[in-house]
Design an enzyme around this catalytic site. Sequence first.
Site, PDB file in Angstrom:
ATOM      1  N   ASP A  77     -43.023  86.670  36.170  1.00 27.11           N
ATOM      2  CA  ASP A  77     -42.447  87.071  34.769  1.00 27.11           C
ATOM      3  C   ASP A  77     -41.936  86.247  34.238  1.00 27.11           C
ATOM      4  O   ASP A  77     -41.021  85.465  34.809  1.00 27.11           O
ATOM      5  CB  ASP A  77     -41.804  88.738  34.961  1.00 27.11           C
ATOM      6  CG  ASP A  77     -40.451  88.551  35.423  1.00 27.11           C
ATOM      7  OD1 ASP A  77     -39.868  87.778  35.042  1.00 27.11           O
ATOM      8  OD2 ASP A  77     -40.280  89.237  36.596  1.00 27.11           O
ATOM      9  N   ASP A 119     -45.216  85.816  42.402  1.00 26.20           N
ATOM     10  CA  ASP A 119     -43.935  86.628  42.769  1.00 26.20           C
ATOM     11  C   ASP A 119     -44.234  88.165  43.001  1.00 26.20           C
ATOM     12  O   ASP A 119     -45.159  88.421  42.723  1.00 26.20           O
ATOM     13  CB  ASP A 119     -43.123  86.581  41.189  1.00 26.20           C
ATOM     14  CG  ASP A 119     -41.764  87.457  41.454  1.00 26.20           C
ATOM     15  OD1 ASP A 119     -41.051  87.208  42.414  1.00 26.20           O
ATOM     16  OD2 ASP A 119     -41.663  88.130  40.525  1.00 26.20           O
ATOM     17  N   ASP A 173     -38.595  84.059  36.360  1.00 28.78           N
ATOM     18  CA  ASP A 173     -39.045  83.056  37.004  1.00 28.78           C
ATOM     19  C   ASP A 173     -39.339  81.905  36.334  1.00 28.78           C
ATOM     20  O   ASP A 173     -40.114  80.812  36.725  1.00 28.78           O
ATOM     21  CB  ASP A 173     -40.486  83.699  37.478  1.00 28.78           C
ATOM     22  CG  ASP A 173     -40.228  84.754  38.330  1.00 28.78           C
ATOM     23  OD1 ASP A 173     -39.238  84.752  39.156  1.00 28.78           O
ATOM     24  OD2 ASP A 173     -41.372  85.694  38.397  1.00 28.78           O
TER      25      ASP A 173
END
Lengths: 72, 671
Positions: free
Chosen positions: B566, B372, B570
Site C-alpha cells: 500500500d 507486503d 510502504d
Amino acid sequence: MKKIKLEISGMHCASCASNVERSLKKIPAVKKASVSVLLNKGMLECEENISEEELVKAVKRAGYNVRKIIYD
Amino acid sequence: MIKKHEHHIEHVHDASQSEIPENPEYAHHHDTPIENWEITQWKRKVIGSWLFAVPIAIFMIITRFFMMDILPENIMIIILLIVSFPVVFIFGWTTIKGGMRGFFTFYFNMDSLIALGTLVAYFTGIFSLFFEIQDYSGISAMIMAFYITGKYVEVKARGRASQEIRKLLKLGAKKARVLRNGQEIEISIEEVAVGDVMVIKPGEKIPTDGIVIKGESAVNESMITGESLPVDKKKGSNVTGATINQDGILYVRATKIGKDTFLSHIIQLVEEAQGSKVPIQVLADKITSIFVPAVLILAVLTFGGWFYFTQNLSRAFSVAISVLVIACPCALGLATPTALMVGSGMGAKRGILIRKGEAIQTIREVKFVVFDKTGTITKGLPEVTNIYPERMESYILETAASVENLSEHPIAKAIVEKYGKRKLKSVKNFKILRGRGVEGKISNKKITIGNRTLMNEEKISLDKFESIINQFEREGKTTMIVAENKKVLGVIAVADTPKEDSVKAINALNMQGYRTIMITGDNETTARAIAKEVGIVEVIANVLPEDKARKIKELQRKGMTAFVGDGINDAPALKQSNVGIAMGTGTDIAIESGDIVLARGNLRGVVAAINLSKETFKKIKQNLFWAFAYNMVAVPLAVAGVLHPVIAEIAMALSSITVVTNANLLRKKKI
C-alpha cells in the site's frame, strides 16, 4: 524547483514537439522539458525564478503558441 | 489560419494557472478538446483540396495515358497552375506557412519537407512557361491533397488513442444537490464546499468525494476502479465523486473538491504518464529531432547528384521532391507515445494507473514479485474464521457479539460483523479489560471474553479447549475464549484473511514464472500460514517496516524486483524496487509512491498491470521497428528515383497512419 504544465497549440507532428522541447530547454531555468504532441502539452521542471514570458517566447520561437500555463 | 495573439498574460491566481488569449477561431471552441477542433479543421481541408485535386488527377491521367493533348501546352499549364493554386496555397496554407517558417528560424518540422516539396513542384509549372522543363504543378496539388488527407486520418486515429482520458475528463458531475439551511438546493459542482452535505438519489452521480453521514445504498464504482460489482455504502463509508448511486438515498458530507478529488488525481496521473518517456524511445527521439534537417540536406544532394549525372533538370526535381515527401519523422516520433497513450488509457479504465512510461519497459525484466502482507494480500481487517465447538456456534456468537458490541476493538468488530444484524442481548456491567478482553452480564450470567491471560487471571480452566487453542495459534490466528459463569463455552478464532482474489492472482504470477515472495512484520508462524493459503513459497518474516526497503535491495542483487504494497506505509520499499506497484483503496491513492498505482486494492490488478505493460511494450517495439524499417527502405528508394512523388507522398501518409492505427489495435488485446 517547480513543475509547470504548458498547453501548446499548433503542434501537429512529432518533430514539432521535439522543436518546442529543444527551444524550451535553451532557457537556463528550465531543468527538464518533455513535450507531447498527443496531449498538446509540455511538462516542465523549472527553477523558482522562471518567467512566464520567457516560456511563451521560447514556444513562439519554435513556431507555436502557449494557450495556458498551469502550476502544480 | 493562425492569427497572432497578444503577448499579455492574464494572471488567474485562484486556479494557479494563466489563461493566454488564444486565436479567436479556437476561442469559440474552448470547451471542446483541441482534437475535435483540429479534426473539423482537417476535414474541411480534405474536402476542399480534393474538390480541386480530383479534376487534376483525371486530367493528368488522360494526358499521360492517352497522350491526348486537348489544349495547347501553355494553356494546359496555366489551367493546372490555376486549379492547383487553392490546394497548395489555401487549403495547404498552414502547412506552407508553418513549414517555411522553419527556414528562417531553423526549427524545421514535418511541414518544412512538404512545404518545400510542393512549392518546388508548383514553381516548376511557372518555370515551364519560360524554360524547357517538365511541369509538376499538378503533382504539387496531389501531394498536398494526400498530405492533408493523411493528416486528417492520423489526427482522427490520435483522437481515438486518447479516448479513455477524454472519457475520464467528462466523468465528473456537473451539478450537486446540497442541504443549505435545511433546504435541498441544486448548485453547480464548482460551488460545492468541503463540509457541504450532498443529497444523492438513486441513479444519480455522486458529485464529489465524501463520507456517508446518513442512508444506505449500493454504489457503482466501475468507472473508477474497473470493478463491476457495486459496493455497499452505509454511514461512515467513503464515497468517490463520479461514481453512481444505485438504489438508496445517500447523504454525503463532501471531504474533497476540485483538484483534490480522487478523479482529478487519476486524470493527473494518467496525463503525466502519457507525457512521460519510455527509455526505448530515446534513439527514435534523437533521430526525430535531427531528421528533418537531415532529409533537407539529403534532398539537395539528391537533386545535385541526379542533375550532375543525368543533366536532366526535370528528373532531378522529381526525384528530390520524392525524397522530401517520403521521409516520415512522424512515424518515428509517434511510435512510442501513441502506444503508451492507448496502453495507459486502457489501464485507467480498469483502475490501473501507469505513472511512469519507464515501468512498462522495466517490468519485462522483473524476476521477483514481493508482496507486503497486511492490506495487500490480506484484507487488513481481522475476520472470524472459526468458532469451536461448532454445535454451540450460534449461542457462542450471540453471547460474544452482544458483549463485544460495546467495544471498539477491531477483533470485537470482527465478531459483531460475523453475527450480522440479528438481535443482540442486553448487557449490563460491561467492562473493557485492556489488553486481555472484555466482560459483562447477560441476564445475570457473567460473561468473560478474552485471551489466555484473562482466563488465567479469572481462574477459568481451559482444560479440553487447550489443544484447539494451540492449533488455531499455530495457524496464525488470534483466539478469543468465551466463558459463561467461569466455565468456557467455546473459542472464536480471528485472523486477517486473504482477499478473495489473492490466490488466483498469485497463482497466475507463479504460472508465468515469477518468484512470488511475501514480506511481513508478522512472526514466521502467522506469515507461513497465510503464505501457504495463497500459494506463496518464500516468506520474509519479522521485518520491521523500515527494513522492507533494505530487504528489497538484497533481492535486487539477484534480479529485478517488483514490490506490491500500500502506498502509505510502504513508500520506501516501493521507491527502492525496480517497479513499485501501489495499491489504492478505491477512495484514496498515494500519488507520489509507486510506478504503477492500482485504484482498487485487488491483486488481480497486479497481473493485469504486468500483462498490460508487456502488451504495450510489444506494440511500442512493433511501431518503432515499422517506423525505422519504413524510413530505411523508403528514403533510399526515393533517392534512387524509383518512386513517383505522388506515390512517395501516399507511402508517407500511410506510414504514420499505420503506426497510430497499430497502437489503437492494442485495445483488441485481452488484459
